[in-house]
Enzyme design. Structure first.
Site, PDB file in Angstrom:
ATOM      1  N   GLY A 144      39.398  32.556  20.387  1.00 29.98           N
ATOM      2  CA  GLY A 144      40.322  33.655  20.070  1.00 29.98           C
ATOM      3  C   GLY A 144      40.971  34.151  21.345  1.00 29.98           C
ATOM      4  O   GLY A 144      40.281  34.690  22.215  1.00 29.98           O
ATOM      5  N   ALA A 145      42.303  33.937  21.445  1.00 31.08           N
ATOM      6  CA  ALA A 145      43.001  34.339  22.665  1.00 31.08           C
ATOM      7  C   ALA A 145      43.885  35.548  22.418  1.00 31.08           C
ATOM      8  O   ALA A 145      44.915  35.731  23.039  1.00 31.08           O
ATOM      9  CB  ALA A 145      43.825  33.176  23.195  1.00 31.08           C
ATOM     10  N   GLY A 146      43.459  36.406  21.475  1.00 28.34           N
ATOM     11  CA  GLY A 146      44.137  37.680  21.270  1.00 28.34           C
ATOM     12  C   GLY A 146      43.703  38.634  22.376  1.00 28.34           C
ATOM     13  O   GLY A 146      43.095  38.217  23.380  1.00 28.34           O
ATOM     14  N   GLY A 159      39.843  38.637  23.020  1.00 27.09           N
ATOM     15  CA  GLY A 159      39.406  37.360  23.601  1.00 27.09           C
ATOM     16  C   GLY A 159      39.791  37.268  25.074  1.00 27.09           C
ATOM     17  O   GLY A 159      38.993  36.827  25.907  1.00 27.09           O
ATOM     18  N   LYS A 172      29.945  50.241  12.251  1.00 25.59           N
ATOM     19  CA  LYS A 172      31.250  49.717  12.663  1.00 25.59           C
ATOM     20  C   LYS A 172      32.073  49.297  11.450  1.00 25.59           C
ATOM     21  O   LYS A 172      33.290  49.515  11.405  1.00 25.59           O
ATOM     22  CB  LYS A 172      31.045  48.525  13.617  1.00 25.59           C
ATOM     23  CG  LYS A 172      32.335  47.875  14.100  1.00 25.59           C
ATOM     24  CD  LYS A 172      33.128  48.797  14.989  1.00 25.59           C
ATOM     25  CE  LYS A 172      34.501  48.359  15.438  1.00 25.59           C
ATOM     26  NZ  LYS A 172      34.927  47.022  15.439  1.00 25.59           N
ATOM     27  N   ASN A 210      35.817  50.581  10.576  1.00 24.96           N
ATOM     28  CA  ASN A 210      36.963  49.711  10.301  1.00 24.96           C
ATOM     29  C   ASN A 210      37.485  49.891   8.874  1.00 24.96           C
ATOM     30  O   ASN A 210      38.702  49.825   8.649  1.00 24.96           O
ATOM     31  CB  ASN A 210      36.583  48.237  10.524  1.00 24.96           C
ATOM     32  CG  ASN A 210      36.474  47.887  11.993  1.00 24.96           C
ATOM     33  OD1 ASN A 210      35.525  47.262  12.423  1.00 24.96           O
ATOM     34  ND2 ASN A 210      37.437  48.305  12.781  1.00 24.96           N
ATOM     35  N   ASN A 214      41.005  51.652   9.760  1.00 21.36           N
ATOM     36  CA  ASN A 214      42.046  50.610   9.794  1.00 21.36           C
ATOM     37  C   ASN A 214      43.034  50.709   8.632  1.00 21.36           C
ATOM     38  O   ASN A 214      44.243  50.830   8.874  1.00 21.36           O
ATOM     39  CB  ASN A 214      41.408  49.220   9.887  1.00 21.36           C
ATOM     40  CG  ASN A 214      40.686  49.013  11.213  1.00 21.36           C
ATOM     41  OD1 ASN A 214      40.313  49.974  11.873  1.00 21.36           O
ATOM     42  ND2 ASN A 214      40.497  47.780  11.604  1.00 21.36           N
ATOM     43  N   GLU A 248      42.716  41.941   8.246  1.00 16.10           N
ATOM     44  CA  GLU A 248      41.302  41.587   8.019  1.00 16.10           C
ATOM     45  C   GLU A 248      40.727  42.310   6.795  1.00 16.10           C
ATOM     46  O   GLU A 248      39.514  42.392   6.641  1.00 16.10           O
ATOM     47  CB  GLU A 248      40.491  41.931   9.268  1.00 16.10           C
ATOM     48  CG  GLU A 248      40.934  41.117  10.469  1.00 16.10           C
ATOM     49  CD  GLU A 248      40.166  41.429  11.743  1.00 16.10           C
ATOM     50  OE1 GLU A 248      39.638  40.498  12.368  1.00 16.10           O
ATOM     51  OE2 GLU A 248      40.119  42.622  12.127  1.00 16.10           O
TER      52      GLU A 248
END
Ligand code: KPL
Length: 332
Positions: A5-7, A10, A199, A203, A207, A291
């Site tokens: 995950g390169a968000g 990440g 958590k 969320n 969210n 999500e």
């Protein structure tokens, strides 16, 4: 350690682990613009720091990056999962042949309880060990590989398996590695289950309520109607947590969680992150999937399985799906 995950989250972890001296590899989607931007298997991650790191300076860290491919050789020991919850299973199934026997998967995505359920059921992942985590750090992306660490939060790790896991060598070694990253990681051991429910409540409340109204997290503190919805969402989450606990063999930590405990944590998180835009608001605003299925949708489906009838979590899920569709049509 491989980071999936390169968000924004990440990149935060990949940069922090690399700076701490851990050999880290960021896994990128084949064919993605992010992979194309890498040069000779490396990428520079820019992180605008915040309280807890060194002032507000920007750090630039060169990190190894590679394509997430379904190689045959088992070369992955530890993987930190920080993808969006809905991408995690596909990515892990692709990575499965590369995971060594007893490799450790650390799940830090939102919706970790729902993901845990899916990972445990996946036969291709039956050879791995699992660590679960939660984080409330506020991070957002200014552009590809450029992130802003906007708020210092909590990060907690632990395992849902039997107590002696906590004292085993593999667990200690992965926890030590995560702790050295300097993001304030705390080892919760089996108490992580309680943290995961707290958590999930944060969320499930913050969210969608902020995404539907397109307001920052502080909105749920100031709007009376939103406060009432937070209470309702939390009491449904507590009911599901209690019922699942009674059906399982875990010890009694979660059974003691009341709707009020969850509500207190939700409001504290909203206070700490009042100026931030929740990840779900960022997702809908960008026309991305959200999500919701791993948060309110998962709670609603568990409530249904347990014969509890449909409540506000189911309603909020339906509203978010409408919003998601409308926003993505507008972006198309
Ligand atoms: O985790 C978060 C998210 O936005 O996904 C919170 C804690 C609500 C912070 O915004």
């Amino acid at each position: 350690m491989h980071v999936l995950g390169a968000g924004s989250m990440g990149c935060l972890w990949a940069a922090a682990l690399t700076r701490a001296g851990t050999e880290t590899r960021l896994l990128l989607r084949p064919g993605s613009a992010k992979l194309a931007a890498c040069q000779q298997g490396k990428v520079v991650l820019r992180v605008d720091g915040c309280r807890g790191s060194k002032g507000n300076e920007t750090t630039a860290t060169t990190v190894h990056a590679e394509a997430l491919t379904a190689g045959q050789e088992a070369d992955v020991d530890q993987v930190l999962v920080v993808t969006k919850a809905y991408s995690a299973m596909n990515a892990l199934e692709m990575l499965a042949p590369r995971l060594k026997r007893e490799a450790v998967i650390v799940v830090l995505s939102n919706g970790a309880l729902a993901l845990h359920e899916q990972i445990v059921r996946a036969t291709c992942l039956s050879h791995v060990r699992l660590v679960l985590g939660i984080t409330t750090h506020g991070v957002w992306s200014r552009g590809p590989f450029e992130i802003v660490h906007a708020g210092w939060g909590q990060t907690r790790f632990g395992t849902l398996s039997v107590k002696d896991t906590e004292s085993s060598d593999w667990y200690r070694s992965v926890l030590q590695r995560l702790e050295t990253a300097g993001l304030g990681a705390v080892d919760e051991g089996s108490n992580i289950e309680r943290c995961l429910w707290l958590k999930l409540a944060a969320n499930a409340a913050i969210n969608p309520l902020t995404a539907l109204e397109e307001k920052p997290n502080g909105f749920i503190l100031s709007c009376l109607e939103a406060r009432a919805k937070v209470s309702q969402i939390c009491s449904e989450v507590a009911e599901v947590a209690g019922a699942l606990q009674r059906n399982s063999e875990q010890d009694a930590q979660v059974a003691k969680l009341s709707g009020l405990d969850l509500e207190e944590f939700v409001f504290q998180t909203a206070q700490e992150t009042a100026e931030n835009r929740s990840s779900m608001l960022q997702d809908v605003a960008a026309g991305r999937l959200t999500e919701i299925d791993y948060l309110n949708g998962w709670i609603a489906s568990k409530a249904k399985e347990l014969g509890m009838g449909s409540g506000l979590n189911a309603h909020v899920t339906a509203l978010m799906k409408e919003k998601e569709a409308a926003m993505s049509a507008r972006k198309a």
